[in-house]
Design a protein around this motif. Sequence first.
Motif, mmCIF file in Angstrom:
data_model
loop_
_atom_site.group_PDB
_atom_site.id
_atom_site.type_symbol
_atom_site.label_atom_id
_atom_site.label_comp_id
_atom_site.label_asym_id
_atom_site.label_seq_id
_atom_site.Cartn_x
_atom_site.Cartn_y
_atom_site.Cartn_z
ATOM 1 N N LEU A 42 0.778 -1.142 -0.095
ATOM 2 C CA LEU A 42 -0.050 -0.158 -0.019
ATOM 3 C C LEU A 42 0.948 1.275 0.006
ATOM 4 O O LEU A 42 0.530 2.211 -0.764
ATOM 5 N N VAL A 43 1.847 1.308 0.961
ATOM 6 C CA VAL A 43 2.902 2.442 0.916
ATOM 7 C C VAL A 43 3.650 2.660 -0.444
ATOM 8 O O VAL A 43 3.659 3.863 -1.066
ATOM 9 N N ALA A 44 3.786 1.672 -1.070
ATOM 10 C CA ALA A 44 4.627 1.669 -2.280
ATOM 11 C C ALA A 44 3.752 2.384 -3.403
ATOM 12 O O ALA A 44 4.111 3.098 -4.079
ATOM 13 N N ALA A 45 2.420 1.912 -3.384
ATOM 14 C CA ALA A 45 1.634 2.431 -4.328
ATOM 15 C C ALA A 45 1.171 3.835 -4.097
ATOM 16 O O ALA A 45 1.291 4.505 -5.108
ATOM 17 N N LEU A 46 1.318 4.296 -2.843
ATOM 18 C CA LEU A 46 0.849 5.700 -2.514
ATOM 19 C C LEU A 46 1.807 6.533 -3.111
ATOM 20 O O LEU A 46 1.841 7.676 -3.679
ATOM 21 N N ARG A 47 3.346 6.099 -2.633
ATOM 22 C CA ARG A 47 4.405 6.729 -3.011
ATOM 23 C C ARG A 47 4.561 6.891 -4.445
ATOM 24 O O ARG A 47 5.051 7.902 -5.151
ATOM 25 N N GLY A 48 4.076 6.037 -5.208
ATOM 26 C CA GLY A 48 3.887 5.897 -6.587
ATOM 27 C C GLY A 48 2.908 6.687 -7.297
ATOM 28 O O GLY A 48 3.168 7.352 -8.462
ATOM 29 N N GLY A 49 1.721 7.081 -6.615
ATOM 30 C CA GLY A 49 0.822 7.944 -6.964
ATOM 31 C C GLY A 49 -0.598 7.318 -6.914
ATOM 32 O O GLY A 49 -0.703 6.399 -7.549
ATOM 33 N N ALA A 50 -1.334 7.918 -6.045
ATOM 34 C CA ALA A 50 -2.699 7.508 -5.954
ATOM 35 C C ALA A 50 -3.839 8.696 -5.960
ATOM 36 O O ALA A 50 -3.338 9.710 -5.256
ATOM 37 N N GLY A 51 -5.304 8.498 -6.237
ATOM 38 C CA GLY A 51 -6.045 9.719 -5.708
ATOM 39 C C GLY A 51 -6.534 9.274 -4.400
ATOM 40 O O GLY A 51 -6.625 10.397 -3.596
ATOM 41 N N PHE A 52 -6.945 7.999 -3.808
ATOM 42 C CA PHE A 52 -7.409 7.925 -2.373
ATOM 43 C C PHE A 52 -7.174 6.748 -2.295
ATOM 44 O O PHE A 52 -6.632 5.597 -3.165
ATOM 45 N N ALA A 53 -7.346 6.076 -0.975
ATOM 46 C CA ALA A 53 -7.041 4.660 -0.596
ATOM 47 C C ALA A 53 -8.510 4.147 0.124
ATOM 48 O O ALA A 53 -8.771 4.929 0.869
ATOM 49 N N ILE A 54 -8.962 2.967 -0.219
ATOM 50 C CA ILE A 54 -9.840 2.250 0.640
ATOM 51 C C ILE A 54 -9.267 1.012 1.308
ATOM 52 O O ILE A 54 -8.782 0.148 0.783
ATOM 53 N N VAL A 55 -9.452 1.050 2.707
ATOM 54 C CA VAL A 55 -8.575 0.010 3.500
ATOM 55 C C VAL A 55 -9.769 -0.407 4.640
ATOM 56 O O VAL A 55 -10.332 0.228 5.193
ATOM 57 N N THR A 56 -9.537 -1.706 4.879
ATOM 58 C CA THR A 56 -10.454 -2.358 5.881
ATOM 59 C C THR A 56 -9.687 -2.252 7.043
ATOM 60 O O THR A 56 -8.598 -2.435 7.269
ATOM 61 N N GLU A 57 -10.703 -2.210 8.266
ATOM 62 C CA GLU A 57 -10.087 -2.030 9.664
ATOM 63 C C GLU A 57 -9.043 -3.079 9.872
ATOM 64 O O GLU A 57 -8.065 -2.653 10.545
ATOM 65 N N GLU A 58 -9.442 -4.333 9.575
ATOM 66 C CA GLU A 58 -8.538 -5.296 10.217
ATOM 67 C C GLU A 58 -7.117 -5.413 9.363
ATOM 68 O O GLU A 58 -6.226 -6.118 9.778
ATOM 69 N N ALA A 59 -7.129 -4.754 8.323
ATOM 70 C CA ALA A 59 -5.730 -4.840 7.527
ATOM 71 C C ALA A 59 -4.787 -4.045 8.206
ATOM 72 O O ALA A 59 -3.474 -4.355 7.997
ATOM 73 N N PHE A 60 -5.113 -3.091 9.168
ATOM 74 C CA PHE A 60 -4.224 -2.170 9.962
ATOM 75 C C PHE A 60 -3.903 -3.040 11.352
ATOM 76 O O PHE A 60 -2.824 -2.555 11.908
ATOM 77 N N ARG A 61 -4.877 -3.723 12.005
ATOM 78 C CA ARG A 61 -4.622 -4.347 13.158
ATOM 79 C C ARG A 61 -3.533 -5.101 13.262
ATOM 80 O O ARG A 61 -3.267 -6.123 12.387
ATOM 81 N N GLY A 62 -2.447 -5.050 14.127
ATOM 82 C CA GLY A 62 -1.421 -5.595 14.259
ATOM 83 C C GLY A 62 -0.381 -5.386 13.068
ATOM 84 O O GLY A 62 0.922 -6.087 13.104
ATOM 85 N N ALA A 63 -0.568 -4.505 12.060
ATOM 86 C CA ALA A 63 0.477 -4.300 11.054
ATOM 87 C C ALA A 63 1.403 -3.156 11.771
ATOM 88 O O ALA A 63 1.043 -2.401 12.387
ATOM 89 N N ASP A 64 2.562 -3.144 10.921
ATOM 90 C CA ASP A 64 3.693 -2.125 11.037
ATOM 91 C C ASP A 64 3.286 -0.947 10.287
ATOM 92 O O ASP A 64 3.457 -1.115 9.084
ATOM 93 N N LEU A 65 2.880 0.217 11.019
ATOM 94 C CA LEU A 65 2.458 1.200 10.290
ATOM 95 C C LEU A 65 3.468 2.466 9.906
ATOM 96 O O LEU A 65 3.086 3.593 9.658
ATOM 97 N N HIS A 66 4.871 1.902 10.311
ATOM 98 C CA HIS A 66 5.670 3.166 10.351
ATOM 99 C C HIS A 66 5.753 3.844 8.757
ATOM 100 O O HIS A 66 6.105 4.737 8.587
#
Length: 951
Positions: A42-66
């Motif tokens: 997701l981070v790579a795609a955002l740095r490459g260029g995107a309009g907006f992001a749709i993310v499910t809540e569970e995708a962030f739980r327990g993930a490294d968000l640094h």
Amino acid sequence: MNRTFAEGAVILAPRGRDGVVARSMLVEAGLSARAVPDVPALVAALRGGAGFAIVTEEAFRGADLHGLVAFLKDQADWSDFPFILLTQRGGGLERNPDAVRFLETLGNVTFLERPFHPTTLISLAQSARRARLRQYEARRRLEEIREGREGLRLALAAGGLGAWAIDVPGATLRTDARSKAHFGRAEADAMSYDDLLAAIHSDDRPRMQAAVQDSLDSGADYDVEYRCLWPDGSLHWVQINGQVERNAAGAIARVVGVSRDITERRRREARQSALLSLGDGLRQMTDAADMSFLAARVLGETLGVSRAGYGVIDPLRETILVERDWNMPGIASIAGTLSFRDHGSYIDDLKRGAVVAIADARTDPRTAATASALEAISARAFINMPIVDDGEFVALLFLNHAHPRDWPADELAFVRDVADRTQAAIERRRAEAELAELAQTLERKVEERTRERDRTWQNSQDLLAVVGADGRFIAVNPAWTAVLGWQPHEVIGRDHVTFSHDEDQSGSDDALVRAQVGTLRHYENRVRHKDGGYRWFSWVASPEGDKVYASGRDITAEKEARDQLDAAQEQLRQAQKMEAVGQLTGGIAHDFNNLLTAISGSLELMQIRIAQGRSGDVTRYVEAAQQASKRAAALTHRLLAFSRRQTLDPRPTDINRLIASLDELLRRSVGPTIELEMVGAGGLWTTLIDPNQLENALLNLCINARDAMPKGGRITIETANKWLDRKSAEERDLPAGQYVSLCVTDTGEGMDAETIARAFDPFFTTKPMGEGTGLGLSMIYGFVRQSGGQVRIYSELGQGTTMCLYFPRVHEQADAVAVETSREVVRPVTSGETVLVVDDEAAVRMLVAEVLDEMGLKTIEASDGPAGLAILDSSARVDLLITDVGLPKGMNGRQLADAARIKRPDLKILFITGYAENAVVGNGHLDPGMHILTKPFAMDALGGRIRELIG
């Protein structure tokens, strides 16, 4: 932040079908979308260029968000990336602590509880996309603003401009760093409007204030130039441009504009104006003192110094005499004589021609001790510029200033320019005066020389004449009467060839044409005397305008003496030629008498013994006759080689390879007491020569070298490539070009100059009587010269001799060295071919016919070319034509062969000849199917050649 205009969605929904469903909904609504598997993607795609992001809540739980946090932190000021976070049912902010944490982390986030209606998702997605597009528009506007500001900054910097503004209420001044610098202030220095007024030169302040008031009253643009004083006391010029700005009510709110430092421009303009004024003044003056004072005044006023002047130097006394100087008001003159040593040690620099520029006499080591004396004459700072004439220090241009002052390089250049112009003007005036005096002197000398010329014209014993463009005499001197008897009026007006000998008239016309365009160095012709005789004259002439001035010297007596000398020299050459011919014929007669005695005596004894029936002795007499005939053949061969009329068989030859094939023969010939060394050059060029003749020449040279070393020694045979330039080639009597050299060097007795000079003479030999004919070197000389080369001898008595042969290079591949084969007896040929033999010598025809008969061949004989041609024109069978080259009755052998080839193009031809002219054999090259056999020849050699041709 990546500079992109991407509008699409990035979907992170790693569980179930949420990601697939969301993407299909967006695509169906006309929005682009792509799914990613995890947070790093997701981070790579955002740095490459995107309009907006749709993310499910569970995708962030327990993930490294640094990485995601770092992306958000890196956003530019204009960017606030939108997220749509899909939460569980009942997962609102008031009941979902994680959602609050995500809000703090993501910032621009919209929560959508699941399950959701597709319309809701599409609506949120479109809102997020529009928000992102507005961010892109904000970025574009910010960039335009920054680019505009940067462009303005660069434009101001490129133009050296500073920006300023004055708020009209309260006269508040605002300036940038560059504008402050124009007034000598640092960026950190405070500068108010009162400070600005105080910095302006008092003479220019009223004009500046009037310009400001005019802009405020009329709204006109503000444009003014004035001087300003910097805090360090230096004077500068600034240019100020501005415009008024009005508020919404139309009242003037402020004046804004730019400033520019124009000090250098003003200085250049002032100096240029000063130089123009100096030039105008110098053109009007003739007195050197006035011209020097004008230069001093121009320098003083332009540079604003205390004093300027010009003085004459006495280098021995080290003094300067100032007759007149220019001084600023309040500064006293220093006219008079001053000693340099009283004011410092810089006179040593001036004597070397160096310019002395001192900014402060107190601090310069050359003047520190005498600073008080300099200050007493208002010269704490000064320039002394030496004036040098013909390498001598003769005068000085000086500038003095009462206070410390730097002397920039441009000011020094200006002073030098003024000094050079003034010195040039003074020298020009001096030269004009000298020229005027010289003109008067020259006028007197011209009168004197005119009188001298007239005397020369009258008294000269040579014929003097002036000829016009039409070739007619305009004037002649009295010598025409004294030498030729013609009165001037009998010559003037007549054509110049009137008096020339009939045979010389064409040459005289050509000589006049050459003289009309340039100097005629020498021309001789015969001029008619009035008594009808002729006298020889040598003429020189040169043009001037459309006339030719000519002088002719009588050389009749010299001509007669020269003709007599030429006749005597011709008689001497003829006598020497006859002596050489006598020596040659005498030597030939001597050798041939010996050989003929041996041949005729052997034949007589053979006849006697055969008549007596004593045939046993015949063989001995036959051998003696054959040996004598072989020696006679060798003698004629050497004579033809010497005369360069032998028949050669030139082939492209590698001399190194040929020498190697002769190694054993040469070593046997020179004997065991002689050391033989061969030094072949690598990459030796090919040359076009007769290999057999070169073998004979090399053998002769080695034998001569052996005979020059009776007690033993060393012979060196060396080859080399030689590229002879014009000078080297002329020394060897050869055309310039590429050559192959073959040198034979011995360590023998050597030759003196007289021996070297006669070495190539026929029958000259240093050997005792009866030990050689003396034709060896003459044969070598003839062969080499006939091959287009040259022979040179290098020798010193007691030091040995080097014989060098030079042959022209050819760009062909060398033929293989022929291997000598043993002779075979004549064997019959049973094919029945017919051979036509054409020779004017009956005995030769008889012998050739005998050989042909032995071979079983039919023979047809003819004694001359026309008879042979008649046979060839008939229907008779002829397989081979054997013909002498020299034939009687107007047709030689080559002509016969060429005529035969017309009707019989495949006819094989064998020329038999003692020698062949180049014109006959085609400059050494025969057509295909043509061959040469040189007389005398052995019968078995003739038979072998016939068998080879018949096939």
